[in-house]
Write an enzyme that holds these catalytic residues in place. Structure first.
Site, PDB file in Angstrom:
ATOM      1  CE  LYS A 135      17.241  28.414  42.149  1.00 38.31           C
ATOM      2  NZ  LYS A 135      17.615  28.397  43.596  1.00 38.31           N
ATOM      3  CD  GLU A 168      20.746  11.864  38.080  1.00 42.97           C
ATOM      4  OE1 GLU A 168      20.768  11.153  39.101  1.00 42.97           O
ATOM      5  OE2 GLU A 168      21.040  11.439  36.958  1.00 42.97           O
ATOM      6  CB  CYS A 184      22.370  11.869  45.834  1.00 41.42           C
ATOM      7  SG  CYS A 184      23.620  11.860  44.541  1.00 41.42           S
ATOM      8  CD  GLU A 210      18.340  11.567  50.761  1.00 42.78           C
ATOM      9  OE1 GLU A 210      19.458  11.147  50.479  1.00 42.78           O
ATOM     10  OE2 GLU A 210      17.779  12.460  50.104  1.00 42.78           O
TER      11      GLU A 210
HETATM   12  P1  NAD Z   1      16.017  20.994  47.169  1.00 44.82           P
HETATM   13  O1  NAD Z   1      15.112  20.171  46.354  1.00 44.82           O
HETATM   14  O2  NAD Z   1      15.480  21.633  48.382  1.00 44.82           O
HETATM   15  O3  NAD Z   1      16.650  22.197  46.312  1.00 44.82           O
HETATM   16  C1  NAD Z   1      17.391  21.988  45.127  1.00 44.82           C
HETATM   17  C2  NAD Z   1      17.259  23.204  44.231  1.00 44.82           C
HETATM   18  O4  NAD Z   1      15.906  23.347  43.819  1.00 44.82           O
HETATM   19  C3  NAD Z   1      17.647  24.532  44.858  1.00 44.82           C
HETATM   20  O5  NAD Z   1      18.362  25.284  43.910  1.00 44.82           O
HETATM   21  C4  NAD Z   1      16.290  25.185  45.138  1.00 44.82           C
HETATM   22  O6  NAD Z   1      16.340  26.597  45.184  1.00 44.82           O
HETATM   23  C5  NAD Z   1      15.478  24.700  43.973  1.00 44.82           C
HETATM   24  N1  NAD Z   1      14.022  24.696  44.172  1.00 44.82           N
HETATM   25  C6  NAD Z   1      13.325  24.539  45.325  1.00 44.82           C
HETATM   26  N2  NAD Z   1      11.988  24.538  45.085  1.00 44.82           N
HETATM   27  C7  NAD Z   1      11.848  24.671  43.737  1.00 44.82           C
HETATM   28  C8  NAD Z   1      10.721  24.699  42.861  1.00 44.82           C
HETATM   29  N3  NAD Z   1       9.464  24.597  43.324  1.00 44.82           N
HETATM   30  N4  NAD Z   1      10.939  24.815  41.554  1.00 44.82           N
HETATM   31  C9  NAD Z   1      12.196  24.886  41.052  1.00 44.82           C
HETATM   32  N5  NAD Z   1      13.308  24.886  41.824  1.00 44.82           N
HETATM   33  C10 NAD Z   1      13.131  24.770  43.158  1.00 44.82           C
HETATM   34  O7  NAD Z   1      17.240  20.030  47.479  1.00 44.82           O
HETATM   35  P2  NAD Z   1      18.518  20.318  48.375  1.00 44.82           P
HETATM   36  O8  NAD Z   1      18.090  20.336  49.802  1.00 44.82           O
HETATM   37  O9  NAD Z   1      19.229  21.503  47.819  1.00 44.82           O
HETATM   38  O10 NAD Z   1      19.408  19.001  48.076  1.00 44.82           O
HETATM   39  C11 NAD Z   1      19.358  17.840  48.852  1.00 44.82           C
HETATM   40  C12 NAD Z   1      18.664  16.718  48.093  1.00 44.82           C
HETATM   41  O11 NAD Z   1      19.254  16.555  46.805  1.00 44.82           O
HETATM   42  C13 NAD Z   1      18.796  15.351  48.757  1.00 44.82           C
HETATM   43  O12 NAD Z   1      17.556  14.708  48.786  1.00 44.82           O
HETATM   44  C14 NAD Z   1      19.775  14.585  47.860  1.00 44.82           C
HETATM   45  O13 NAD Z   1      19.647  13.198  47.921  1.00 44.82           O
HETATM   46  C15 NAD Z   1      19.474  15.175  46.532  1.00 44.82           C
HETATM   47  N6  NAD Z   1      20.626  15.033  45.634  1.00 44.82           N
HETATM   48  C16 NAD Z   1      20.528  14.143  44.609  1.00 44.82           C
HETATM   49  C17 NAD Z   1      21.603  13.949  43.748  1.00 44.82           C
HETATM   50  C18 NAD Z   1      21.509  12.977  42.598  1.00 44.82           C
HETATM   51  O14 NAD Z   1      22.350  13.014  41.709  1.00 44.82           O
HETATM   52  N7  NAD Z   1      20.513  12.092  42.563  1.00 44.82           N
HETATM   53  C19 NAD Z   1      22.771  14.689  43.928  1.00 44.82           C
HETATM   54  C20 NAD Z   1      22.834  15.593  44.977  1.00 44.82           C
HETATM   55  C21 NAD Z   1      21.734  15.766  45.819  1.00 44.82           C
END
Ligand code: NAD
Length: 470
Positions: free
Chosen positions: A167, A240, A274, A370
């Protein structure tokens, strides 16, 4: 219009979502908006495809991953151009994600094999340890590195013998959907399914009873919801999540020598990574000099949309994140001294200038949280034991780095950090062969390396009693 890949077919939906170019806020494409029905179709297709994929040879699965990497190589320019449209990022960064990261991880897992281990062998028995695929994997991907993170989940999942439903993030579906179109005939129908849709589609997918494992990269808040959704059927989960990485400059460091790398690792992808530097701790003896160096690099950088060949840094990727970053910017202004950036440019686009704030400390929001945007707090310290304790006081523990003229001594200090990855005189040095673990609320269930393959498997022991000697 690009379509979703479900069961080997390209699928559209009645509802569509706009894809916005964050550098000018124009609509660059419309994509399908998957609902529960499409999610169910994709999971059913993956479930049907699983037995044959599981029983295929590791060589055949590796060949399929290598073929996917070749498709990316052959279409690299088109994919990079799409990635620029939906992220606004500079060309070099788009090419790095496509040609280096996405291809690199696919090729790495294409060549990795899990062999059974003999645990005990004697006259009476032979005990073997096997690692078996789980079934249908749900992969939920964020917007900051959409193609890399999708491939970094597809590669180990498939190599281990699972089928997958990806997704994509609501604001960056375009390039990954196009990749799905391009690999349609490279893998058997149903082995890889790629959906575009909102958070509801993600929630429906991760709760689906036929999903055996969820691999998620994104915010810590969503990670918590995913753990809850996984609990009724006890799905395996890899998370992650967010990070608030500290970089610590020791008193013996050479400020001029390390400043370019610190700057680069703090503002990579305009801060939307991240595991980049989000808290820069500098010893008091070097504090003013380091602040001046980082501010000079930030002020001298070209901020522009990725279609501008001179762009070095692009916009924040989406409006919701832009609004969050503006809140952090206001907080930074209120709590510290802005020494670069700080003022928003005129015109359209979600541009935030590279901003450096000094004279801040724990308790200030810009240090404790962050921003996931281009704002770097620089924090003064006087004692190494104290700064390690301050770095470790965060609920996040993804990455961290120590900067020094004595790398071996710095390595000993680095090992005192609680983060999953620690680096010396570098930061966020990713390599497909190296595990990328997370600790504390940055997640669990490692990606990368052979260790990154294991979470896509279930252990099975085989214990054979040998016939008694005549
Ligand atoms: P997010 O959690 O808002 O969304 C990520 C994904 O989850 C999207 O595809 C979204 O549609 C989906 N989603 C949202 N609610 C959901 C639910 N209830 N159930 C299932 N899926 C759902 O994150 P974002 O804003 O897209 O990304 C930014 C964050 O990601 C930052 O906090 C960053 O640090 C983290 N990040 C971590 C890593 C890592 O490897 N640790 C890498 C990249 C980003």
């Amino acid at each position: 219009m690009v379509k979703m890949l479900i069961d080997g077919a390209l699928v559209d939906t009645a509802r569509h979502m706009d894809v916005i170019d964050p550098s000018d806020e124009s609509v660059v494409a419309q994509v399908p908006d998957a609902g529960a029905a499409e999610v169910d179709q994709a999971v059913a297709a993956a479930k049907r495809a699983f037995p044959a994929w599981r029983d295929s040879t590791a060589q055949a699965r590796g060949d399929a991953l290598a073929a996917m990497a070749r498709v990316i190589a052959d279409n690299g320019d088109e994919l990079a151009a799409l990635l620029i449209q939906e992220t606004g990022r500079p060309m070099a960064l788009a090419q790095f994600e496509i040609a280096h990261l996405a291809q690199g991880y696919l090729n790495y897992y294409a060549n990795l094999r899990i062999e059974p281990e003999i645990l005990i062998e004697d006259d009476t028995r032979r005990v073997e340890l096997h690692r078996k695929p789980l079934g249908v994997v749900a992969a939920v991907v964020p917007w900051n590195a959409p193609v890399f993170i999708a491939c970094n989940k597809i590669a180990p999942a498939l190599a281990a013998g699972n089928c997958i439903v990806v997704k994509t993030a609501p604001s960056t579906p375009l390039t990954t959907l196009r990749l799905g179109e391009l690999i349609k005939d490279v893998v058997p129908a149903g082995v890889v399914n790629i959906l575009s849709g909102g958070n509801e589609a993600g929630a429906h997918l991760v709760a689906h009873p036929d999903v055996a494992k969820v691999t998620f990269t994104g915010s810590t808040g969503t990670g918590r919801k995913i753990m809850e959704a996984a609990s009724p059927t006890l799905k395996r989960v890899t998370l992650e999540l967010g990070g608030n990485d500290a970089a610590i400059v020791l008193p013996d460091a050479d400020v001029k020598a390390i400043a370019p790398a610190i700057f680069a690792f703090a503002f990579f992808n305009s801060g939307q990574v991240c595991a980049i530097i989000k808290r820069l701790y500098v010893h008091e003896s070097l504090y003013d000099a380091m602040c001046a160096e980082i501010a000079a690099y930030a002020s001298g950088s070209k901020l522009a949309g990725g279609r501008d060949p001179e762009a070095q840094f692009g916009p924040v990727q989406n409006k919701a994140q832009y609004d969050k970053v503006l809140d952090y910017l206001a907080g930074a202004k209120a709590s510290g001294t802005i020494i670069a950036g700080g003022e928003l440019p005129e015109g359209p686009g979600y541009f935030v200038p590279l901003t450096v704030v000094r004279d801040v400390a724990e308790g200030d929001v810009i240090v404790d949280e962050e921003p996931f945007g281009p704002i770097l707090p620089i924090i003064r310290y006087s004692d190494v034991d104290d700064v390690i304790a301050r770095a470790n006081a965060s609920p996040y523990a993804l990455g961290g780095s120590i900067w020094s003229s004595d790398p071996e001594a710095a390595a000993k200090v680095a090992l005192r950090l609680e983060s999953g990855s620690v680096w010396v005189n570098q930061h966020c040095a990713l390599d497909p062969a190296v595990p990328f673990p997370a600790n504390k609320q940055s997640g669990f269930g490692v990606e990368g390396g052979i260790e990154g393959l294991y979470p896509y498997t279930a252990l099975q022991t085989l214990n054979i009693a040998k016939a008694a000697a005549a």
